[in-house]
Scaffold this motif. Structure first.
Motif, short mmCIF file in Angstrom:
data_model
loop_
_atom_site.label_atom_id
_atom_site.label_comp_id
_atom_site.label_asym_id
_atom_site.label_seq_id
_atom_site.Cartn_x
_atom_site.Cartn_y
_atom_site.Cartn_z
N LYS A 21 0.85 -1.19 0.00
CA LYS A 21 0.00 0.00 0.00
C LYS A 21 0.88 1.24 0.00
O LYS A 21 2.07 1.16 0.31
CB LYS A 21 -0.88 0.02 1.25
CG LYS A 21 -1.79 -1.18 1.40
CD LYS A 21 -2.60 -1.09 2.68
CE LYS A 21 -1.74 -1.59 3.83
NZ LYS A 21 -2.44 -1.68 5.09
N ALA A 22 0.29 2.36 -0.33
CA ALA A 22 1.01 3.64 -0.28
C ALA A 22 0.30 4.57 0.67
O ALA A 22 -0.94 4.60 0.74
CB ALA A 22 1.09 4.26 -1.66
N ARG A 23 1.10 5.33 1.42
CA ARG A 23 0.56 6.38 2.29
C ARG A 23 1.31 7.66 1.96
O ARG A 23 2.54 7.70 2.02
CB ARG A 23 0.77 6.04 3.76
CG ARG A 23 -0.09 4.90 4.22
CD ARG A 23 -0.09 4.78 5.73
NE ARG A 23 -0.82 3.58 6.10
CZ ARG A 23 -0.35 2.63 6.88
NH1 ARG A 23 0.83 2.74 7.42
NH2 ARG A 23 -1.09 1.58 7.15
N TYR A 24 0.55 8.69 1.64
CA TYR A 24 1.17 9.98 1.31
C TYR A 24 1.60 10.67 2.60
O TYR A 24 0.89 10.64 3.60
CB TYR A 24 0.19 10.84 0.53
CG TYR A 24 -0.08 10.28 -0.84
CD1 TYR A 24 0.74 10.60 -1.91
CD2 TYR A 24 -1.12 9.39 -1.05
CE1 TYR A 24 0.52 10.06 -3.17
CE2 TYR A 24 -1.35 8.84 -2.30
CZ TYR A 24 -0.53 9.18 -3.34
OH TYR A 24 -0.73 8.63 -4.59
N CYS A 25 2.76 11.25 2.56
CA CYS A 25 3.30 11.92 3.74
C CYS A 25 4.41 12.89 3.34
O CYS A 25 4.84 12.91 2.19
CB CYS A 25 3.83 10.92 4.75
SG CYS A 25 5.18 9.93 4.13
N MET A 26 4.89 13.65 4.27
CA MET A 26 6.04 14.54 4.09
C MET A 26 6.00 15.33 2.79
O MET A 26 6.96 15.33 2.03
CB MET A 26 7.35 13.75 4.17
CG MET A 26 7.60 13.11 5.51
SD MET A 26 9.23 12.35 5.64
CE MET A 26 9.04 10.84 4.70
N GLY A 27 4.90 15.95 2.50
CA GLY A 27 4.83 16.78 1.31
C GLY A 27 4.77 15.98 0.03
O GLY A 27 3.78 15.36 -0.27
N GLN A 28 5.84 15.97 -0.72
CA GLN A 28 5.87 15.33 -2.03
C GLN A 28 6.45 13.92 -2.00
O GLN A 28 7.25 13.55 -2.85
CB GLN A 28 6.64 16.21 -3.02
CG GLN A 28 5.93 17.49 -3.37
CD GLN A 28 4.62 17.21 -4.09
OE1 GLN A 28 4.58 16.51 -5.09
NE2 GLN A 28 3.52 17.74 -3.58
N THR A 29 6.05 13.12 -1.00
CA THR A 29 6.49 11.73 -0.92
C THR A 29 5.34 10.84 -0.49
O THR A 29 4.34 11.30 0.06
CB THR A 29 7.64 11.55 0.11
OG1 THR A 29 7.17 11.91 1.39
CG2 THR A 29 8.86 12.37 -0.26
N ALA A 30 5.52 9.55 -0.74
CA ALA A 30 4.60 8.54 -0.25
C ALA A 30 5.43 7.36 0.22
O ALA A 30 6.46 7.03 -0.38
CB ALA A 30 3.65 8.09 -1.36
N THR A 31 5.03 6.75 1.32
CA THR A 31 5.73 5.56 1.78
C THR A 31 5.03 4.33 1.23
O THR A 31 3.81 4.32 1.04
CB THR A 31 5.75 5.48 3.32
OG1 THR A 31 4.42 5.56 3.83
CG2 THR A 31 6.59 6.60 3.91
N LEU A 32 5.81 3.31 0.94
CA LEU A 32 5.28 2.03 0.50
C LEU A 32 5.24 1.11 1.72
O LEU A 32 6.27 0.92 2.39
CB LEU A 32 6.15 1.43 -0.60
CG LEU A 32 6.23 2.24 -1.88
CD1 LEU A 32 7.21 1.58 -2.86
CD2 LEU A 32 4.86 2.38 -2.52
N ILE A 33 4.09 0.56 2.00
CA ILE A 33 3.87 -0.24 3.20
C ILE A 33 3.67 -1.70 2.81
O ILE A 33 2.82 -2.02 1.98
CB ILE A 33 2.62 0.25 3.97
CG1 ILE A 33 2.64 1.77 4.17
CG2 ILE A 33 2.46 -0.50 5.28
CD1 ILE A 33 3.75 2.30 5.01
N TYR A 34 4.47 -2.57 3.42
CA TYR A 34 4.37 -4.02 3.21
C TYR A 34 4.15 -4.65 4.59
O TYR A 34 5.02 -4.53 5.46
CB TYR A 34 5.65 -4.54 2.56
CG TYR A 34 5.66 -6.02 2.33
CD1 TYR A 34 4.99 -6.57 1.25
CD2 TYR A 34 6.35 -6.87 3.18
CE1 TYR A 34 5.01 -7.94 1.02
CE2 TYR A 34 6.38 -8.24 2.96
CZ TYR A 34 5.70 -8.77 1.88
OH TYR A 34 5.71 -10.12 1.66
N HIS A 35 3.03 -5.27 4.80
CA HIS A 35 2.68 -5.88 6.09
C HIS A 35 2.90 -4.91 7.25
O HIS A 35 3.58 -5.23 8.23
CB HIS A 35 3.43 -7.19 6.31
CG HIS A 35 3.03 -8.26 5.36
ND1 HIS A 35 1.87 -8.97 5.48
CD2 HIS A 35 3.63 -8.73 4.23
CE1 HIS A 35 1.77 -9.83 4.49
NE2 HIS A 35 2.82 -9.70 3.71
#
Length: 113
Positions: A21-35
């Motif tokens: 999954k992706a979560r948008y954060c820190m302005g112009q970034t998104a984190t990729l979440i695995y488990h």
């Protein structure tokens, strides 16, 4: 390309690896979440994958830059993400191989008690 378009492209490419999954954060970034753990960062600068002492040598061999968010404070902790080569960001098979390194790093993490 917008960040949203880039994130959607990355998620589509990484679909064979399972539920990421992706979560948008820190302005112009998104984190990729695995488990429920962060395995990567997507920004307009590219795709960054989680690194650790095991896979750092692979990233070092290609001279992969570290992800350093643009923060006001110069005193920031180490962000363990390394940039995927530009050519891999446009090749599904190559991107999957780099992403697997991030998943393996996440799986090696020990969770706090």
């Amino acid at each position: 390309m917008t960040l949203r378009d880039h994130v959607l492209e990355v998620l589509h490419t990484l679909r064979p690896l399972g539920a990421i999954k992706a979560r948008y954060c820190m302005g112009q970034t998104a984190t990729l979440i695995y488990h429920d753990r962060v395995m990567g960062v997507v920004s307009l600068d590219g795709l960054f994958i989680k690194s650790d002492e095991v896979n750092d040598p692979v990233f070092d061999r290609i001279g992969a830059a570290r992800f350093l968010p643009r923060l006001a404070s110069a005193n920031i902790h180490r962000f363990p993400f390394r940039k995927v080569p530009a050519e891999a960001q446009h090749c599904s098979k190559a991107m999957l191989e780099w992403a697997r390194l991030g998943i393996e790093a996440v799986e090696r993490e020990t969770l706090p008690a």
